[in-house]
Design an enzyme around this catalytic site. Structure first.
Site, PDB file in Angstrom:
ATOM      1  N   TRP A 104       0.824  -1.218   0.000  1.00  0.00           N
ATOM      2  CA  TRP A 104       0.000   0.000   0.000  1.00  0.00           C
ATOM      3  C   TRP A 104       0.850   1.256   0.000  1.00  0.00           C
ATOM      4  O   TRP A 104       0.522   2.236  -0.668  1.00  0.00           O
ATOM      5  CB  TRP A 104      -1.010  -0.009   1.143  1.00  0.00           C
ATOM      6  CG  TRP A 104      -2.100  -1.016   0.891  1.00  0.00           C
ATOM      7  CD1 TRP A 104      -2.366  -2.141   1.619  1.00  0.00           C
ATOM      8  CD2 TRP A 104      -3.041  -1.024  -0.199  1.00  0.00           C
ATOM      9  NE1 TRP A 104      -3.410  -2.837   1.059  1.00  0.00           N
ATOM     10  CE2 TRP A 104      -3.848  -2.173  -0.053  1.00  0.00           C
ATOM     11  CE3 TRP A 104      -3.285  -0.172  -1.286  1.00  0.00           C
ATOM     12  CZ2 TRP A 104      -4.879  -2.503  -0.950  1.00  0.00           C
ATOM     13  CZ3 TRP A 104      -4.307  -0.495  -2.175  1.00  0.00           C
ATOM     14  CH2 TRP A 104      -5.091  -1.636  -2.004  1.00  0.00           C
ATOM     15  N   ASP A 174      -1.730   6.720   6.095  1.00  0.00           N
ATOM     16  CA  ASP A 174      -2.764   5.827   5.582  1.00  0.00           C
ATOM     17  C   ASP A 174      -3.035   4.812   6.691  1.00  0.00           C
ATOM     18  O   ASP A 174      -2.248   3.899   6.913  1.00  0.00           O
ATOM     19  CB  ASP A 174      -2.285   5.130   4.315  1.00  0.00           C
ATOM     20  CG  ASP A 174      -3.277   4.075   3.819  1.00  0.00           C
ATOM     21  OD1 ASP A 174      -4.359   3.930   4.431  1.00  0.00           O
ATOM     22  OD2 ASP A 174      -2.965   3.409   2.813  1.00  0.00           O
ATOM     23  N   LYS A 198     -12.187  -1.797   6.278  1.00  0.00           N
ATOM     24  CA  LYS A 198     -11.375  -2.764   7.001  1.00  0.00           C
ATOM     25  C   LYS A 198     -11.831  -2.830   8.454  1.00  0.00           C
ATOM     26  O   LYS A 198     -12.150  -3.880   8.960  1.00  0.00           O
ATOM     27  CB  LYS A 198      -9.884  -2.391   6.955  1.00  0.00           C
ATOM     28  CG  LYS A 198      -9.341  -2.056   5.566  1.00  0.00           C
ATOM     29  CD  LYS A 198      -9.314  -3.255   4.632  1.00  0.00           C
ATOM     30  CE  LYS A 198      -9.112  -2.902   3.161  1.00  0.00           C
ATOM     31  NZ  LYS A 198      -7.972  -2.072   2.827  1.00  0.00           N
TER      32      LYS A 198
END
Ligand SMILES: *Cc1c(COP(=O)(O)O)cnc(C)c1O
Length: 364
Positions: A104, A174, A198
């Site tokens: 990511w 993030d 999530k």
């Protein structure tokens, strides 16, 4: 009720049962509104209260100081990969520094490089992204607009145990896969973003927390919808927000406050769950091998390998038959990944540990 399995999906992921039950109960008519959350105006009093309460709960959970704004946006964390650098790097002389800890962070970096001057200050590639950097292993510079990091790498299963060093430069994080999973040192952050699916809700809403001094630096040469200032000014109601997703975030944050008792308590439960799994891995005498190094192990996504790929496939198949779903690792890492976000109950982890022990005995 249909039979629910233990769902270890990395995202969209399992939600707290009381949240789903309340949403189900209120789906036809919200109390007092006479209509579904799916049917009412985002400008109605009812929805205004829902979004205000969701914001209030996030503020309370994170103990957010007044100078932080909370936004409910769309486009996922993936749009934030672009919106962040677009906002802060377009002016001459501006640059940002990135810590690259896994898949990511790489995506965030690639998008930032399209927008401006971006410098990689640490990259875990040579270690196959098994760890995050230690303090002193990299250097940031005081002139950077921000230092970007990915608090939890969902795919590799590595997590920063605490905020990385960045001097006085604001951190941009993030936090998609560990948002509201533990207390944070909030004043270190200039901006936090997290897709909800999530750990805090369904897909469709992205939570962005931005500090006033960073907001003031946002360039105005952007499309209206990409301007954080517009969304702050309109309290996330510039256009139609994802109303159902915001409603579920309200229920999840209320569950965190009222059923769990806050982030300290949530963190203790998350540590306990992760410990159970890592202990099972470490006590298996090499049958199970953790991907992440011990001091970087994620409390949210536990990743490990078995002696060979055939056994890994068999593990996933038999686990599913035992009611333990979605354990296949991401194709880029292989092996097994158990995502054990806030809503995964301790019983689910206990059942997985028991399954691991049986599977090991059968196949050792
Ligand atoms: C899932 C995930 C993303 C991507 O989120 P989208 O909402 O699909 O854009 C980004 N970062 C992390 C850490 C993630 O886990």
């Amino acid at each position: 009720m249909n039979e629910r399995v233990f769902n270890f999906s990395p995202g969209p992921a399992t939600l707290p049962l009381p949240v789903l039950q309340e949403a189900q109960q209120n789906l036809l008519a919200l109390p007092g509104a006479g209509a579904s959350i799916l049917e009412i105006s985002h400008r109605s009093k009812t929805f205004e209260q829902i979004i205000a309460q969701a914001e209030h709960n996030i503020r309370q959970l994170l103990r957010l100081p007044q100078e932080y704004h909370v936004l409910f946006l769309q486009g996922g964390a993936s749009l934030q990969f672009s919106q962040v650098p677009m906002s802060f790097l377009h002016a001459p002389g501006r640059y940002a520094e990135y810590l690259v800890t896994g898949s990511w962070a790489k995506r965030a970096l690639a998008e930032a490089q399209r927008e401006g001057d971006v410098r990689v200050v640490w990259d875990g590639k040579s270690d196959n992204y098994r760890r995050v950097p230690k303090p002193g292993e990299y250097e940031t510079t005081p002139g950077a607009a921000y230092v970007h990091f990915t608090s939890n790498e969902t795919i590799q299963g590595v997590q920063f145990p605490s905020e990385p060093e960045a001097g006085r430069v604001p951190l941009v994080c993030d936090a998609s896969s560990d948002f509201l999973s533990r207390p944070i040192d909030v004043r270190r952050y200039g901006l936090i973003y997290a897709g909800a699916q999530k750990n805090v809700g369904p897909a469709g809403v992205t939570i962005v927390i931005i500090r006033q001094d960073l907001l003031e630096q946002v360039t105005d040469d952007l499309p209206t919808m990409l301007n954080y200032k517009v969304h702050v000014e309109h309290r996330s109601l510039y256009n139609t927000p994802p109303v159902f997703a915001v409603y579920i975030v309200l229920l999840v944050t209320r569950w965190l406050l009222e059923n769990i008792g806050g982030l300290e308590q949530m963190y203790a439960i998350n540590r306990q769950k992760a410990q159970m799994l890592y202990d099972a891995i470490d006590r298996s005498e090499g049958f199970y091998r953790a991907h992440a190094q011990p001091d970087s192990r994620s409390l949210m996504n536990v990743t490990w390998r078995l002696p060979n790929e055939e056994l890994e496939a068999e593990f996933v198949k038999q686990a599913k038959e035992a009611g333990l779903h979605e354990l296949k690792g991401h194709r880029s890492v292989g092996g097994i990944r158990a995502s054990i976000y806030n809503a995964m109950p301790v019983e689910g982890v206990r059942a997985l540990v028991q399954f691991m022990q049986h599977f090991h005995q059968k196949h050792a």
